[in-house]
Scaffold this active site. Structure first.
Site, short mmCIF file in Angstrom:
data_model
loop_
_atom_site.label_atom_id
_atom_site.label_comp_id
_atom_site.label_asym_id
_atom_site.label_seq_id
_atom_site.Cartn_x
_atom_site.Cartn_y
_atom_site.Cartn_z
N HIS A 142 -2.78 1.57 8.39
CA HIS A 142 -4.03 0.58 7.77
C HIS A 142 -4.02 -0.53 8.28
O HIS A 142 -3.11 -1.27 8.74
CB HIS A 142 -3.67 0.44 6.23
CG HIS A 142 -4.51 -0.67 5.75
ND1 HIS A 142 -6.15 -0.48 5.58
CD2 HIS A 142 -4.23 -1.78 5.20
CE1 HIS A 142 -6.38 -1.71 5.26
NE2 HIS A 142 -5.56 -2.48 4.83
N HIS A 157 -13.01 -4.08 3.81
CA HIS A 157 -11.52 -4.41 3.60
C HIS A 157 -11.06 -3.74 4.95
O HIS A 157 -10.46 -4.71 5.61
CB HIS A 157 -11.00 -3.53 2.48
CG HIS A 157 -9.27 -3.65 2.44
ND1 HIS A 157 -8.66 -3.46 1.48
CD2 HIS A 157 -8.56 -3.94 3.49
CE1 HIS A 157 -7.26 -3.62 1.52
NE2 HIS A 157 -7.23 -4.12 2.78
N GLU A 168 0.81 -1.16 0.05
CA GLU A 168 0.09 0.01 -0.19
C GLU A 168 0.94 1.29 -0.16
O GLU A 168 0.43 2.23 0.27
CB GLU A 168 -1.06 -0.04 1.21
CG GLU A 168 -1.93 -1.08 1.17
CD GLU A 168 -2.93 -1.13 0.31
OE1 GLU A 168 -2.98 -0.13 -0.68
OE2 GLU A 168 -3.99 -2.08 0.37
N HIS A 212 -7.15 -3.88 9.90
CA HIS A 212 -8.61 -4.64 9.49
C HIS A 212 -9.30 -4.84 10.73
O HIS A 212 -9.52 -6.11 11.23
CB HIS A 212 -8.31 -5.88 8.88
CG HIS A 212 -7.41 -6.12 7.58
ND1 HIS A 212 -6.57 -6.89 7.12
CD2 HIS A 212 -7.27 -4.99 6.57
CE1 HIS A 212 -6.07 -6.75 5.92
NE2 HIS A 212 -6.23 -5.33 5.86
O1 2HA Z 1 -0.65 -5.11 3.54
O2 2HA Z 1 -3.68 -5.05 4.33
O3 2HA Z 1 -4.14 -3.94 2.16
C1 2HA Z 1 -1.64 -5.81 3.70
C2 2HA Z 1 -2.92 -5.31 3.42
C3 2HA Z 1 -3.04 -4.61 2.10
ZN ZN Z 2 -5.80 -4.40 4.09
#
Ligand code: 2HA
Ligand code: ZN
Length: 273
Positions: free
Chosen positions: A142, A214, A119, A144
């Protein structure tokens, strides 16, 4: 082998904070396998010796020109690397890069030739915007977060006003510590330029955005600040889910209660630079 961190307490503190947050992401179940990524602008720690350090990779193209990033340095999580490993060994599971003078490519300078996160283009696009707008923000995270991603599977919550109002009204702290609310980015291919550009548009207004089906992405003064904002928003998503699991739609704080907190705490409605 010598580490770039040796004798550099400021840079070491930043990398230790990144490792601490990586541990939290894993403990929360938000970082399965190599999920998530972190980048931090560490240019302020680039002393003359760092600026003279030879590249340990070939120049690698970013895929776009980012004029603000000329000569900047970033810590980047490595692509395919696990947050839980980064928590213990940050310089083996991430690397420090230098943006070259063409503003369109970079080299790795330390400690190991670990290729940065997939990313990277979207993170760098955001760092470029933050510098351009005079922001003091240095970090981009970032991850999840489970309950927020679950909410993004319902069309109702893919509206920023509805999502923000729902999350703010679950508990006063979310409103206080994520005062700009949460933006929404419609589903786009992970690592794509389309995802990067849609994220940039939302980050102009919000510190945290939800990527449909995502994850979440946040910017902040440092990596802990970016993490905290995702954490408080996900706490609200979790409370919402708990209420639904108990069989009812939560009432949420009233609009008057929300406005009162915004006024009493003089919460910003725009990002302070
Ligand atoms: O790097 O989460 O969106 C792994 C991820 C990509
Ligand atoms: Zn991701």
């Amino acid at each position: 082998m010598n580490s770039i961190l040796e004798g550099r307490d400021g840079l070491r503190t930043v990398v230790e904070q990144i490792a601490e947050v990586a541990g939290y992401l894993w403990q929360k179940g938000w970082a399965e396998r190599n999920g998530g990524n972190i980048t931090v602008n560490v240019t302020e720690y680039a002393d003359e010796a760092i600026r003279q350090m030879p590249a340990i990779s070939q120049p690698i193209s970013i895929g776009c020109v980012l004029p603000q990033l000329k000569g900047c340095y970033f810590y980047c999580k490595g692509t395919g690397k696990r947050m839980r490993d980064l928590a213990r060994r940050p310089m083996e599971n991430g690397s420090i890069i230098r943006i070259l003078d063409d503003c369109a490519s970079y080299v790795i300078i330390a400690d190991n030739p670990v290729m940065p996160t997939s990313e990277l283009p979207s993170h760098l696009l955001l760092h470029n915007y933050l510098l351009e707008s005079g922001s003091t923000y240095k970090a981009c995270v970032h991850t999840h977060p489970i309950e927020l991603v679950a909410m993004s599977h319902n069309n109702r919550f893919l509206n920023t006003e509805v999502l923000t109002k729902t999350l703010w009204s679950m508990i006063p702290e979310t409103l206080a510590f994520a005062p700009l609310g949460m933006g929404v980015v419609p589903y786009a291919m992970p690592s794509s330029i389309e995802l990067a550009e849609a994220t940039l548009e939302q980050i102009k207004k919000y510190d945290v955005v939800l990527w449909e089906k995502h994850g979440a992405l946040a910017v902040g003064t440092d990596v802990m600040d970016a993490f905290d904002q995702i954490d408080v928003l996900n706490k609200s998503a979790n409370i919402y889910m708990c209420a639904r699991n108990m069989g009812f739609e939560p009432d949420g704080m009233t609009d008057e209660a929300v406005t009162e907190i915004q006024q009493v705490f003089k919460l910003p409605t725009k990002r302070p630079c």
